[in-house]
Design an enzyme around this catalytic site. Structure first.
Site, PDB file in Angstrom:
ATOM      1  N   CYS A 284      61.446 145.469  18.615  1.00 24.93           N
ATOM      2  CA  CYS A 284      61.996 147.486  18.155  1.00 24.93           C
ATOM      3  C   CYS A 284      60.764 148.083  19.227  1.00 24.93           C
ATOM      4  O   CYS A 284      61.066 148.025  20.232  1.00 24.93           O
ATOM      5  CB  CYS A 284      61.989 148.167  17.164  1.00 24.93           C
ATOM      6  SG  CYS A 284      63.174 147.386  16.431  1.00 24.93           S
TER       7      CYS A 284
HETATM    8  N1  SAJ Z   1      52.614 151.385  14.316  1.00 22.44           N
HETATM    9  C1  SAJ Z   1      51.157 152.207  15.184  1.00 22.44           C
HETATM   10  N2  SAJ Z   1      51.042 153.106  14.755  1.00 22.44           N
HETATM   11  C2  SAJ Z   1      51.364 153.749  13.980  1.00 22.44           C
HETATM   12  C3  SAJ Z   1      53.396 153.773  13.226  1.00 22.44           C
HETATM   13  C4  SAJ Z   1      52.909 152.492  13.887  1.00 22.44           C
HETATM   14  O1  SAJ Z   1      50.405 151.581  15.391  1.00 22.44           O
HETATM   15  O2  SAJ Z   1      51.374 155.949  13.314  1.00 22.44           O
HETATM   16  C5  SAJ Z   1      52.319 150.527  14.503  1.00 22.44           C
HETATM   17  C6  SAJ Z   1      53.359 149.247  13.794  1.00 22.44           C
HETATM   18  O3  SAJ Z   1      52.195 148.568  13.215  1.00 22.44           O
HETATM   19  C7  SAJ Z   1      53.986 148.181  14.227  1.00 22.44           C
HETATM   20  C8  SAJ Z   1      54.701 148.746  14.893  1.00 22.44           C
HETATM   21  O4  SAJ Z   1      54.154 150.082  15.017  1.00 22.44           O
HETATM   22  O5  SAJ Z   1      52.828 147.390  14.835  1.00 22.44           O
HETATM   23  C9  SAJ Z   1      56.063 149.462  14.982  1.00 22.44           C
HETATM   24  O6  SAJ Z   1      56.181 149.672  13.743  1.00 22.44           O
HETATM   25  P1  SAJ Z   1      57.472 151.004  13.153  1.00 22.44           P
HETATM   26  O7  SAJ Z   1      57.113 151.785  11.938  1.00 22.44           O
HETATM   27  O8  SAJ Z   1      57.428 151.404  13.918  1.00 22.44           O
HETATM   28  O9  SAJ Z   1      58.272 149.213  12.536  1.00 22.44           O
HETATM   29  P2  SAJ Z   1      59.385 148.991  12.669  1.00 22.44           P
HETATM   30  O10 SAJ Z   1      59.455 148.109  14.454  1.00 22.44           O
HETATM   31  O11 SAJ Z   1      59.523 147.701  11.982  1.00 22.44           O
HETATM   32  O12 SAJ Z   1      60.471 149.591  12.301  1.00 22.44           O
HETATM   33  C10 SAJ Z   1      61.131 150.189  13.154  1.00 22.44           C
HETATM   34  C11 SAJ Z   1      61.643 151.787  12.435  1.00 22.44           C
HETATM   35  N3  SAJ Z   1      60.780 152.143  11.747  1.00 22.44           N
HETATM   36  C12 SAJ Z   1      60.572 154.113  11.271  1.00 22.44           C
HETATM   37  O13 SAJ Z   1      61.028 155.072  11.791  1.00 22.44           O
HETATM   38  C13 SAJ Z   1      59.183 154.323  10.342  1.00 22.44           C
HETATM   39  C14 SAJ Z   1      62.231 152.879  12.990  1.00 22.44           C
HETATM   40  O14 SAJ Z   1      61.807 152.921  14.075  1.00 22.44           O
HETATM   41  C15 SAJ Z   1      63.953 151.827  13.088  1.00 22.44           C
HETATM   42  O15 SAJ Z   1      64.491 152.118  12.876  1.00 22.44           O
HETATM   43  C16 SAJ Z   1      63.295 150.406  13.416  1.00 22.44           C
HETATM   44  O16 SAJ Z   1      61.998 150.209  13.288  1.00 22.44           O
HETATM   45  C17 SAJ Z   1      64.178 149.662  14.607  1.00 22.44           C
HETATM   46  O17 SAJ Z   1      64.972 148.708  14.627  1.00 22.44           O
HETATM   47  O18 SAJ Z   1      64.449 149.967  15.927  1.00 22.44           O
END
Ligand code: SAJ
Length: 445
Positions: A284
């Site tokens: 995503c």
């Molecule tokens: N990450 C960082 N720093 C941060 C947060 C995340 O480096 O502060 C990295 C994570 O390690 C990961 C990536 O970014 O590799 C994505 O992290 P994520 O927490 O956004 O995880 P996803 O992609 O599984 O979930 C997201 C959902 N997350 C949250 O809202 C917390 C949301 O954005 C969406 O509902 C979902 O993807 C989607 O399907 O779009």
């Protein structure tokens, strides 16, 4: 108003569907039984609807019919009970849509090799839907995509059947907001945004979701609903890019970026902490913003924040490899010929999904530079790594001592961080997993 006036006829389709939804007689089809579609199918089935899940993958269909879940957030016991009760079934045959009153499309929307939107899965799904679309049917797209997809790509295809949207069939967009591994916010209690092509489309889509979901938020159009999702994920990508750039700055200024963020997070308003890391994984956040920048470019607008965040986030795996090189150099070792253990290959902690994981980029770069690379991940027992079948290495003192460097890429709670620090020659920590630990062995992001 005469019983045969257009107004009455139009209301009859929507009212008929509303009634079937209210009395749970509506049959629901869910196309795509992945981390979005399966939880949604289970929720509708729990609400008492008859749900038919449709997936191209026969192995998934067979597993579900045997009462087994392959999605971490969906317990097999739920699948088993709902299949036994007849509320949930699965098939690879799209003809099941013939009897569906409502169809949700939950298929992947990746990027092409040229980093453009790849909507081929949506197109393939709609090619099937249009064979079976009928009066009184509601079609909802849930896959994350650029604003305009529902109205420009799906609507014309369905109206080519001669049916009229908002009168005969109903069409809406509702973004999925699944956060894999999140035990607090799940499909049922996460607010659901819904936008229809017409007010009647919005109304019946809202009615459907309100039968099971706790908070449904109607918006005025499909474009608004499509844009809502892209704002949410672009917000994350850009803010992660910001803190990743801050981390690179702090490294040069010899300032502990983790301490800076932790102290900034004490601000009770106007701030939201994001954390630097080895790169952006998942299907995503690294991808969705480029659907928006592609659409913006098509209308002559350059979405610079998105491109810049993508560039910075894309640099982080290389930065992590540089940190490994620095750790090895401090022991007069080069990357070439050194043994490196990558701790965590899932794209984020506490899940088993490795898609777009920065760990894979880091492992590939290390291997390309001549390192002997292994990985350890309690959620990923084995991994197909560029045609090479790898198995997760156990984290034990004896195993750790085999390596010249261990690099923490995904900070699963299950890792024994004290033991890792004690028995590793050097540790690169890209997730602040060794917060508060003082040792000359540690190289921090
Ligand atoms: N990450 C960082 N720093 C941060 C947060 C995340 O480096 O502060 C990295 C994570 O390690 C990961 C990536 O970014 O590799 C994505 O992290 P994520 O927490 O956004 O995880 P996803 O992609 O599984 O979930 C997201 C959902 N997350 C949250 O809202 C917390 C949301 O954005 C969406 O509902 C979902 O993807 C989607 O399907 O779009």
């Amino acid at each position: 108003m005469s019983p045969h006036s257009p107004k009455t006829r139009r209301a009859s389709s929507a009212d008929t569907l509303s009634r079937r939804i209210r009395n749970r007689r509506a049959h629901i089809g869910v196309i795509g039984l992945g981390y979005v579609g399966l939880p949604l199918a289970v929720e509708f089935a729990r609400a008492g609807f008859k749900v038919t899940g449709i997936d191209l993958r026969e192995d998934r269909v067979k597993q579900l019919l045997r009462g087994r879940s392959y999605i971490q957030d969906v317990p097999s016991s739920d699948v088993r009970d709902l299949v036994r009760s007849g509320h949930l079934t699965a098939t690879t045959d799209f003809a099941a849509l013939h009897r569906a009153d409502a169809v949700t499309i939950c298929v992947p929307t990746p990027l092409s090799k040229q980093r453009d939107p790849d909507v081929s899965y949506i197109v393939a799904a709609v090619d099937q839907v249009k064979k079976y679309v009928h009066a009184g049917q509601l079609v909802i797209l849930e896959s994350t995509t650029y604003p305009g997809t529902t109205d420009e790509l799906i609507l014309p295809e369905l109206e080519r059947t001669g049916l009229k949207v908002g009168k005969d069939f109903f069409l809406a967009f509702s973004p999925e907001r699944v956060d894999p591994g999140n035990t607090v916010w799940q499909t049922r209690n996460t607010p659901k945004v819904v936008g229809g092509v017409t007010p009647a489309c919005t109304r019946v889509a809202v009615e459907l979701y309100r039968e099971r979901l706790e908070n449904v938020v109607p918006v005025s159009s499909t474009q608004v609903a499509e844009m809502v999702k892209l704002l949410e994920n672009t917000f994350r990508s850009v803010n992660i890019g910001l803190v990743n750039e801050l981390a690179l700055m702090c490294a040069r200024l010899k300032i502990d970026v983790w301490e800076v963020i932790e102290a900034a997070a004490t601000k009770p308003f106007g701030f939201m902490p994001f954390y630097p890391g080895p790169g952006l994984g998942g299907h995503c956040i690294p991808i969705d913003p480029f659907y928006l920048s592609w659409k913006a470019r098509a209308s002559g607008f350059e979405a610079r924040f998105i491109e810049l965040a993508g560039y910075i986030n894309g640099q982080m795996p290389e930065h992590a490899v540089d940190l490994v090189a620095r750790a090895l150099n401090s022991h007069n070792l080069s990357v070439r010929g050194s043994r490196v253990l990558v701790l965590g290959v899932a794209y984020k902690a506490e899940i088993d999904d490795v898609r777009e994981s920065p760990s894979l980029d880091i492992m590939k770069t290390l291997a390309d530079r001549g390192a002997k690379v292994e990985y350890s991940d309690p959620f990923v027992p084995s991994l197909d790594f560029f045609g090479r079948r790898m198995k997760s290495t156990a984290v034990t003192p004896a195993q750790l001592q085999r390596f010249d460097c261990a690099v923490i890429v995904t900070a699963h709670k299950a890792f024994p961080y004290g033991l890792i620090l004690r028995h590793s020659k050097s540790v690169v920590d890209t997730r602040n997993a060794l917060k508060g630990k003082r040792s000359g062995k540690i190289v921090r992001l």
